[in-house]
Design a protein around this motif. Sequence first.
Motif, PDB file in Angstrom:
ATOM      1  N   ILE A   1     -35.104 -78.183 -47.390  1.00  0.00           N
ATOM      2  CA  ILE A   1     -33.898 -78.293 -48.213  1.00  0.00           C
ATOM      3  C   ILE A   1     -32.890 -79.212 -47.527  1.00  0.00           C
ATOM      4  CG2 ILE A   1     -31.872 -77.047 -49.056  1.00  0.00           C
ATOM      5  CD1 ILE A   1     -34.194 -76.458 -50.794  1.00  0.00           C
ATOM      6  N   TRP A   2     -32.744 -79.040 -46.220  1.00  0.00           N
ATOM      7  CA  TRP A   2     -31.799 -79.867 -45.456  1.00  0.00           C
ATOM      8  C   TRP A   2     -32.210 -81.337 -45.502  1.00  0.00           C
ATOM      9  CZ3 TRP A   2     -32.498 -82.670 -40.806  1.00  0.00           C
ATOM     10  CH2 TRP A   2     -31.318 -83.184 -40.261  1.00  0.00           C
ATOM     11  N   ILE A   3     -33.507 -81.603 -45.309  1.00  0.00           N
ATOM     12  CA  ILE A   3     -34.000 -82.988 -45.347  1.00  0.00           C
ATOM     13  C   ILE A   3     -33.806 -83.584 -46.739  1.00  0.00           C
ATOM     14  CG2 ILE A   3     -36.065 -84.437 -45.216  1.00  0.00           C
ATOM     15  CD1 ILE A   3     -37.082 -82.614 -43.009  1.00  0.00           C
ATOM     16  N   GLY A   4     -34.168 -82.810 -47.780  1.00  0.00           N
ATOM     17  CA  GLY A   4     -34.022 -83.299 -49.148  1.00  0.00           C
ATOM     18  C   GLY A   4     -32.584 -83.631 -49.486  1.00  0.00           C
ATOM     19  N   ASP A   5     -31.667 -82.731 -49.105  1.00  0.00           N
ATOM     20  CA  ASP A   5     -30.249 -82.982 -49.363  1.00  0.00           C
ATOM     21  C   ASP A   5     -29.755 -84.193 -48.572  1.00  0.00           C
ATOM     22  OD1 ASP A   5     -30.084 -80.888 -51.111  1.00  0.00           O
ATOM     23  OD2 ASP A   5     -29.279 -79.465 -49.652  1.00  0.00           O
ATOM     24  N   LEU A   6     -30.259 -84.331 -47.346  1.00  0.00           N
ATOM     25  CA  LEU A   6     -29.841 -85.463 -46.502  1.00  0.00           C
ATOM     26  C   LEU A   6     -30.292 -86.785 -47.108  1.00  0.00           C
ATOM     27  CD1 LEU A   6     -28.474 -86.137 -43.772  1.00  0.00           C
ATOM     28  CD2 LEU A   6     -30.755 -86.137 -42.748  1.00  0.00           C
ATOM     29  N   VAL A   7     -31.557 -86.825 -47.570  1.00  0.00           N
ATOM     30  CA  VAL A   7     -32.074 -88.044 -48.187  1.00  0.00           C
ATOM     31  C   VAL A   7     -31.299 -88.374 -49.461  1.00  0.00           C
ATOM     32  CG1 VAL A   7     -34.062 -89.049 -49.372  1.00  0.00           C
ATOM     33  CG2 VAL A   7     -34.390 -87.820 -47.224  1.00  0.00           C
ATOM     34  N   SER A   8     -31.091 -87.361 -50.289  1.00  0.00           N
ATOM     35  CA  SER A   8     -30.353 -87.560 -51.536  1.00  0.00           C
ATOM     36  C   SER A   8     -28.934 -88.038 -51.271  1.00  0.00           C
ATOM     37  CB  SER A   8     -30.331 -86.266 -52.348  1.00  0.00           C
ATOM     38  OG  SER A   8     -29.593 -86.425 -53.540  1.00  0.00           O
TER      39      SER A   8
ATOM     40  N   ASN B   1     -27.195 -82.750 -57.446  1.00  0.00           N
ATOM     41  CA  ASN B   1     -25.967 -83.262 -58.056  1.00  0.00           C
ATOM     42  C   ASN B   1     -25.837 -82.968 -59.547  1.00  0.00           C
ATOM     43  OD1 ASN B   1     -25.570 -84.550 -55.498  1.00  0.00           O
ATOM     44  ND2 ASN B   1     -26.901 -86.217 -56.176  1.00  0.00           N
ATOM     45  N   GLY B   2     -26.950 -82.608 -60.179  1.00  0.00           N
ATOM     46  CA  GLY B   2     -26.918 -82.411 -61.623  1.00  0.00           C
ATOM     47  C   GLY B   2     -27.159 -83.684 -62.400  1.00  0.00           C
ATOM     48  N   TYR B   3     -27.333 -84.785 -61.700  1.00  0.00           N
ATOM     49  CA  TYR B   3     -27.598 -86.076 -62.349  1.00  0.00           C
ATOM     50  C   TYR B   3     -28.346 -86.985 -61.377  1.00  0.00           C
ATOM     51  CZ  TYR B   3     -23.728 -87.809 -59.495  1.00  0.00           C
ATOM     52  OH  TYR B   3     -22.925 -88.145 -58.435  1.00  0.00           O
ATOM     53  N   ASP B   4     -28.872 -88.070 -61.907  1.00  0.00           N
ATOM     54  CA  ASP B   4     -29.600 -89.053 -61.099  1.00  0.00           C
ATOM     55  C   ASP B   4     -29.131 -90.454 -61.488  1.00  0.00           C
ATOM     56  OD1 ASP B   4     -31.867 -90.189 -59.476  1.00  0.00           O
ATOM     57  OD2 ASP B   4     -32.475 -90.876 -61.476  1.00  0.00           O
ATOM     58  N   VAL B   5     -29.128 -91.380 -60.504  1.00  0.00           N
ATOM     59  CA  VAL B   5     -28.682 -92.748 -60.773  1.00  0.00           C
ATOM     60  C   VAL B   5     -29.812 -93.765 -60.677  1.00  0.00           C
ATOM     61  CG1 VAL B   5     -26.294 -92.343 -60.062  1.00  0.00           C
ATOM     62  CG2 VAL B   5     -28.004 -92.976 -58.345  1.00  0.00           C
ATOM     63  N   ILE B   6     -30.988 -93.316 -60.240  1.00  0.00           N
ATOM     64  CA  ILE B   6     -32.093 -94.254 -60.017  1.00  0.00           C
ATOM     65  C   ILE B   6     -32.803 -94.605 -61.320  1.00  0.00           C
ATOM     66  CG2 ILE B   6     -34.336 -94.548 -58.878  1.00  0.00           C
ATOM     67  CD1 ILE B   6     -33.297 -92.881 -56.582  1.00  0.00           C
ATOM     68  N   LEU B   7     -32.921 -93.635 -62.225  1.00  0.00           N
ATOM     69  CA  LEU B   7     -33.677 -93.865 -63.459  1.00  0.00           C
ATOM     70  C   LEU B   7     -33.094 -95.016 -64.270  1.00  0.00           C
ATOM     71  CD1 LEU B   7     -36.088 -92.773 -65.087  1.00  0.00           C
ATOM     72  CD2 LEU B   7     -34.480 -91.362 -66.369  1.00  0.00           C
ATOM     73  N   ALA B   8     -31.782 -95.167 -64.258  1.00  0.00           N
ATOM     74  CA  ALA B   8     -31.153 -96.264 -64.995  1.00  0.00           C
ATOM     75  C   ALA B   8     -31.583 -97.620 -64.449  1.00  0.00           C
ATOM     76  CB  ALA B   8     -29.630 -96.133 -64.935  1.00  0.00           C
ATOM     77  N   LEU B   9     -31.758 -97.713 -63.133  1.00  0.00           N
ATOM     78  CA  LEU B   9     -32.199 -98.969 -62.518  1.00  0.00           C
ATOM     79  C   LEU B   9     -33.660 -99.250 -62.888  1.00  0.00           C
ATOM     80  CD1 LEU B   9     -30.616 -98.485 -58.978  1.00  0.00           C
ATOM     81  CD2 LEU B   9     -29.583 -99.401 -61.057  1.00  0.00           C
ATOM     82  N   CYS B  10     -34.456 -98.190 -62.972  1.00  0.00           N
ATOM     83  CA  CYS B  10     -35.840 -98.337 -63.426  1.00  0.00           C
ATOM     84  C   CYS B  10     -35.868 -98.833 -64.873  1.00  0.00           C
ATOM     85  CB  CYS B  10     -36.582 -97.005 -63.331  1.00  0.00           C
ATOM     86  SG  CYS B  10     -36.619 -96.288 -61.674  1.00  0.00           S
TER      87      CYS B  10
END
Length: 447
Positions: free
Chosen positions: A263-270, A315-324
């Motif tokens: 969880i810590w790693i995932g949150d850190l990467v995000s 975060n409840g949202y993602d910003v990468i999909l829009a770039l895809c």
Amino acid sequence: MSKLAENIISLVGGKESIDSVTHCMTRLRFVLTDDMEAETNKEQLESLEGVAGVVNNGGQFQVIIGNNVETVYQEIEAQLGKEKEEGSKEDKRNWLDRFFDTLSGIFVPVIPAIAGAGILKGLLVVLVNLGWVSGESNTYMVLDVISDAVFYFLPILLAFNAAKKFRCNPIIAATIGTILLHPTFTGVVAEGNVAIDFFSIPFTLMNYSSSVLPIIIGVWLLSYIERFIKSWMPKVLDIVFTPVFSLLITVPIILIVIGPISIWIGDLVSTGINALYSNLTFIAGMVLGAVYPLLVLTGTHYGLLPIMLQNISSNGYDVILALCAAGNTAVAGTVLSVYFKAKSKTNKSLSISSTISGLIGVVEPGLYGLIIKYKKLFGAVFAGGAAGGLIMGIFQVESTGFGLNPLGGLPVFFGDTFSYYLIGITVSFIVSLVVGLIIGLPEEENK
């Protein structure tokens, strides 16, 4: 489909050459004992009606089918006469190839459910904003649960798929997912009493809903523990005591060690990606928007899925999909330019069909049918993807779920940044179309 499956099996080298075969959303993925014959027959494979393209990458011989891939896959499995157990022979691929193949096998089967839920989330936002459904009503509550359940219980779904990839009991793996999401644990976390112990070993209890890493790493560990127990467990006791010992050993390790660290790693990467994205919005937007079609081309775009899901979880949202979406739209705009430049009816027809499928969100027909064939068109793809990604990045366009893009999963982008999303994909399409028209096609296309 029967004849197509028969031809594909024959051209990749026959049944004896197929070590294993899986599929993702658009392509068949063969692991061959020897790919020499398949490489020799590559042009014949590409000429089959129903095959959009062929690529040999990452230790896999990939045959791009499109939307009918599931039907073709089932027919191939039937003709092979038996289930091909993954990993039955020594896997000679490097670790990175195996890593992306594993991610693909775990996440791709879940995509339809995630996409459907994401679209419903977007539609729910519209219904509330239009005043058609009250946010306090029972109707809203039911729809919200339907759209949210797949994300909340994602560890269970991932556990089942991970077990298939790691070759352990899928039901035991899914059971571990249910344990992590048990109301007793979630209730303790909700009350804030996260510092607990197990046989006097202190650990921090985490919220595992929507999490990705803990269950995947946990099932990987389960696969080794289960095989070790089976190696000495008497067959007459195996059916009962192997699951008991597997759970008693695996679950505490996940709760005490794997879960908190993951969880810590995932949150850190995000957090790191979002921080980088927030400070370098147009650079990040332009780069990913431009290169995303290359990730699709090589099948490595599935590596972005865990990051997107982690973003939604945190975060409840993602910003990468829009770039895809900017990259996919650029492919659609580029292949449409072929229609205006091509002389052959075949290319014109392929251009129109590939544009439509590309706008929905399936870009492989255009990539493998036209852009790979006329490589200078990559310039148009990069230009359109970068232009659209620039706009998506500047305005930090958000999605609330996952879906085919740009148009197949449009509702996941409904929200405060939706207008910028429409501007981004429009710019991406127009720029790639114009640049594609300027680049044109080589003279030999006219022959």
